[in-house]
Each structure stands twice: as structure tokens, then as C-alpha cells.
Design a protein around this motif. Sequence first.
Motif, PDB file in Angstrom:
ATOM      1  N   ASP A   1       0.862  -1.177   0.000  1.00 31.12           N
ATOM      2  CA  ASP A   1       0.000   0.000   0.000  1.00 31.12           C
ATOM      3  C   ASP A   1       0.902   1.232   0.000  1.00 31.12           C
ATOM      4  O   ASP A   1       1.737   1.397   0.907  1.00 31.12           O
ATOM      5  N   PRO A   2       0.801   2.119  -0.981  1.00 34.28           N
ATOM      6  CA  PRO A   2       1.728   3.255  -1.074  1.00 34.28           C
ATOM      7  C   PRO A   2       1.781   4.106   0.191  1.00 34.28           C
ATOM      8  O   PRO A   2       2.866   4.504   0.639  1.00 34.28           O
ATOM      9  N   THR A   3       0.622   4.378   0.778  1.00 33.54           N
ATOM     10  CA  THR A   3       0.605   5.200   1.998  1.00 33.54           C
ATOM     11  C   THR A   3       1.343   4.512   3.131  1.00 33.54           C
ATOM     12  O   THR A   3       2.109   5.144   3.879  1.00 33.54           O
ATOM     13  N   ALA A   4       1.137   3.193   3.274  1.00 27.26           N
ATOM     14  CA  ALA A   4       1.814   2.445   4.330  1.00 27.26           C
ATOM     15  C   ALA A   4       3.320   2.390   4.096  1.00 27.26           C
ATOM     16  O   ALA A   4       4.108   2.432   5.056  1.00 27.26           O
ATOM     17  N   GLU A   5       3.750   2.308   2.842  1.00 29.57           N
ATOM     18  CA  GLU A   5       5.184   2.267   2.547  1.00 29.57           C
ATOM     19  C   GLU A   5       5.850   3.593   2.894  1.00 29.57           C
ATOM     20  O   GLU A   5       6.968   3.619   3.427  1.00 29.57           O
ATOM     21  N   VAL A   6       5.184   4.696   2.608  1.00 28.40           N
ATOM     22  CA  VAL A   6       5.723   6.005   2.981  1.00 28.40           C
ATOM     23  C   VAL A   6       5.838   6.114   4.497  1.00 28.40           C
ATOM     24  O   VAL A   6       6.846   6.599   5.034  1.00 28.40           O
ATOM     25  N   ALA A   7       4.826   5.624   5.212  1.00 33.54           N
ATOM     26  CA  ALA A   7       4.847   5.668   6.678  1.00 33.54           C
ATOM     27  C   ALA A   7       5.942   4.775   7.238  1.00 33.54           C
ATOM     28  O   ALA A   7       6.591   5.125   8.240  1.00 33.54           O
ATOM     29  N   GLU A   8       6.173   3.607   6.631  1.00 36.50           N
ATOM     30  CA  GLU A   8       7.220   2.700   7.124  1.00 36.50           C
ATOM     31  C   GLU A   8       8.598   3.327   6.992  1.00 36.50           C
ATOM     32  O   GLU A   8       9.434   3.235   7.905  1.00 36.50           O
ATOM     33  N   ALA A   9       8.853   3.986   5.865  1.00 35.58           N
ATOM     34  CA  ALA A   9      10.153   4.648   5.693  1.00 35.58           C
ATOM     35  C   ALA A   9      10.344   5.740   6.745  1.00 35.58           C
ATOM     36  O   ALA A   9      11.436   5.900   7.305  1.00 35.58           O
ATOM     37  N   ALA A  10       9.284   6.485   7.033  1.00 35.93           N
ATOM     38  CA  ALA A  10       9.371   7.530   8.058  1.00 35.93           C
ATOM     39  C   ALA A  10       9.642   6.927   9.429  1.00 35.93           C
ATOM     40  O   ALA A  10      10.416   7.480  10.227  1.00 35.93           O
ATOM     41  N   ALA A  11       9.036   5.783   9.723  1.00 38.59           N
ATOM     42  CA  ALA A  11       9.251   5.134  11.023  1.00 38.59           C
ATOM     43  C   ALA A  11      10.687   4.651  11.169  1.00 38.59           C
ATOM     44  O   ALA A  11      11.261   4.697  12.270  1.00 38.59           O
ATOM     45  N   LYS A  12      11.285   4.215  10.080  1.00 45.69           N
ATOM     46  CA  LYS A  12      12.666   3.735  10.146  1.00 45.69           C
ATOM     47  C   LYS A  12      13.655   4.878  10.349  1.00 45.69           C
ATOM     48  O   LYS A  12      14.667   4.711  11.031  1.00 45.69           O
ATOM     49  N   THR A  13      13.376   6.024   9.749  1.00 43.40           N
ATOM     50  CA  THR A  13      14.334   7.123   9.844  1.00 43.40           C
ATOM     51  C   THR A  13      14.122   7.998  11.076  1.00 43.40           C
ATOM     52  O   THR A  13      15.027   8.743  11.465  1.00 43.40           O
ATOM     53  N   ALA A  14      12.952   7.890  11.729  1.00 49.85           N
ATOM     54  CA  ALA A  14      12.663   8.764  12.872  1.00 49.85           C
ATOM     55  C   ALA A  14      13.676   8.606  14.011  1.00 49.85           C
ATOM     56  O   ALA A  14      14.193   9.610  14.524  1.00 49.85           O
ATOM     57  N   PRO A  15      14.030   7.368  14.463  1.00 48.99           N
ATOM     58  CA  PRO A  15      15.028   7.271  15.542  1.00 48.99           C
ATOM     59  C   PRO A  15      16.388   7.796  15.129  1.00 48.99           C
ATOM     60  O   PRO A  15      17.130   8.348  15.944  1.00 48.99           O
ATOM     61  N   VAL A  16      16.742   7.620  13.847  1.00 50.39           N
ATOM     62  CA  VAL A  16      18.025   8.118  13.363  1.00 50.39           C
ATOM     63  C   VAL A  16      18.083   9.643  13.449  1.00 50.39           C
ATOM     64  O   VAL A  16      19.033  10.217  13.992  1.00 50.39           O
ATOM     65  N   ARG A  17      17.061  10.288  12.953  1.00 50.05           N
ATOM     66  CA  ARG A  17      17.055  11.759  12.953  1.00 50.05           C
ATOM     67  C   ARG A  17      16.969  12.308  14.372  1.00 50.05           C
ATOM     68  O   ARG A  17      17.631  13.319  14.696  1.00 50.05           O
TER      69      ARG A  17
END
Length: 395
Positions: free
Chosen positions: A373-389
Motif C-alpha cells: 500500500d503506497p501510503t503504508a510504505e511512505v509511513a514505514e520509511a518515516a518510522a525507520k528514519t525517525a530514531p536516526v534523525r
Amino acid sequence: MRKIGPYGVETLPQVLVDAPAAPAGCRDSLVERARLQWHLADGGDPAVLAEEFLAAHGLDLRDLNRPAAHGPVLCGAALYLSAAAGAQLAGVPTTAPEPAPTLPDLAVVIYDHGPTRAPAAPDDPPWWLGPWTESWTPAQHAAAVDTVRAAIGRGDIYQTNLVGHAAAPYSGDPLPALRRLGALPGARYGGVLTGDGWAIGCASPETLVEVHDGQIITRPIKGTRPATATGRAELLTSAKERAEHIMIVDLERNDLARIARTGTVTVDELFTVRRWCDLWQAESTVRAHAAHGLGLADLLRATCPGGSVTGAPKLAALTHIAAAEPVGRGASMGALGWIAPGRIDLGLTIRTAAADGHALHTWAGGGITWDSDPTAEVAEAAAKTAPVRATLAGR
């Protein structure tokens, strides 16, 4: 230009060596003795260059079944290979512009032991990290997911990993921020590698390839959910995540079969759920016996870039990646780790950030299948980068 040789005192960052996978007991006494840095524009084969450079400095890895002896002071070497260099090794050169072109595409740094050094007292200038600018908007990311799904529908590919990039200006010394990143929980390959005008911080949990005693191991990670009881249950029961994961395990089995003794490729663990920061991730372990005469160069060609960040079939996925992603993957989705007599241990550079003289850079993405699901994929990428940032910002 290629740079070979150690950096001078004036340009070598004055920090303790903290290369990912370096022996913990050696990190306060390692001294750089030689360095190879290479960019794609220099020409040549990065896998061969790395193998020859290491052999010239007493670490002969042209036959990984033959025990290598320690030199009188040699400890080992850090090795970094960019995603673009990995794509070149696979035969699918990238064309997207690199957002941090000062970073090398290959770095090999030789270390030996010197006097034990105590960490310097912190005297860091004020650290400021500005706002992040994304390389694509959420709508563009979602559109790329739809493009990949269309290619899957045509039968061109089965799965492709899409990665986005972001950059943020900074002032102050980026090394403490990158070292904080390397200390995140679950960072099997936590650490920092530095050069003249660049630095890479890694918090990767994923093994690209490990070799010891003639055994080759890879631990692909595919499948992500929030680290809650509900998230764990969703990951374990998701048909989409399991199918995506098993496709990559099959790809990794095929990659290892190219360099393994016939009939020795096995899956030790399949879809084991492990935690990284506030995320659950599914991991498998694939193992094989190294073929007779296998050297480091052939090992890198077979395993780079990692299947979990490309897709299946790998070459077709790389072609779609080159067309879909607006900028290069830089320090991410490559290899970074430690090479020593009797052992190779390279992590896949997910959850990785890089600093040049002007900005910090991060990358994140995920695997796209027909069920994505495109919306879910965008959200997953954001979840992965959030702790890094958040970690880079000091939160």
C-alpha cells in the motif's frame, strides 16, 4: 583522485577508532597505518582494488579457506563499499546524482596496535541541526511505489526496494552525533568511519556477509512493525511481510550458492522477530561453506549490493531502482564493517547517516511487492528514519 596512504595528523579526526564490528578490546589502541579511498570516476574494479590493497598490507584474503596469520602488529581493517559501487559490481551502474559526492565509493583503512589511549575530554562546540529536506515528497514516493507495483503486475520483477534521502544543514562537530547513532540499541554494526571531509555513522542491525572458519553467513532483514505487542503479532501473521521476506531469503540463498560448495547452503533460522529501537523486524540466517579458492573480491561481487535492499530478481530490481530514485543511495544500502585475519564481518548500511562539510544525510525505504500500500510504505520509511534523525539531533 584515488588516495592511498595514511592521513596526516592535521587531517585525521582526533577520535578513538570506532569502526563497526572492530574488536571492542582494541578500539582504544588502534592506529591507522594505510588507507585506500576510491571513487567510481577513478575507474577499475573496487572488489579487486580492496583485495589487492589488503594483500599488499599483510592481509591476504585471496583464498578465504586458507587461514591468514596476524602480522606482528596488524589488527585488521575497516572496509566500506557504497551502494553505487555495489551496483557496479552487479553490472547495473547507477545514474542518479549523489547527494554527498565527497564520500568515497570504497574505503579500506588498515589499523595496527599502538599505545592505549584514553578518550579525550569532551570539548564540543554547540551542536545545531537544521530542518530536513527530502529528496522526494510523500506523493512522489507513493507514485514510485505504484510504478513498481505496475512492473510487478507485468511480470518484470517480483519485488523492489525503494529508498528515499533527506539532508539537513548543521553547525558544530558531527562526530558526537554520529557516535550517538552508533550506540542505538540493536545496532549490531554500530560505529563511525571517518575520512578527510566526510564521516559515516552506522546503527545497522543487518549482517550483509560474515565469513569465518570457511563458513559464509548472511542475515537478511525484511518486515517491520512498531515494537509493541500488537505490532509483533501483526508482523508474525502478515502474509505480505512473510512472502516479501521469503523472496529475499531465496535470493540470498542463490547469491551464496554462486560462491559456496555444492549442496552446502542452508537456512538456519527463518523469520525470527528481533527488535531495533522501537521497531520489530524479521530476520533469517542463511549459511554456506565457502567454495575452494574463494577470495574477497568474488565474495563482494556475489553479495553486493545486499538483496534485502535491492529486490528480486536482483538485476531487474536494480534497473527499476535506477529509474525510480531521484538521488543516489550514498553511504546507505552498502557495506561497512571489519576485516581481520580469519574473519570478515560486514554490515549492510541501513539506519546509516553521513556527514560532508555542509550537511547530514540519511536514507530510508522498504521493499515493495504487489500487495504494498503506497501510503503504508511512505509511513514505514518515516518510522525507520525517525530514531536516526532524533538521535542525530540529540533527542
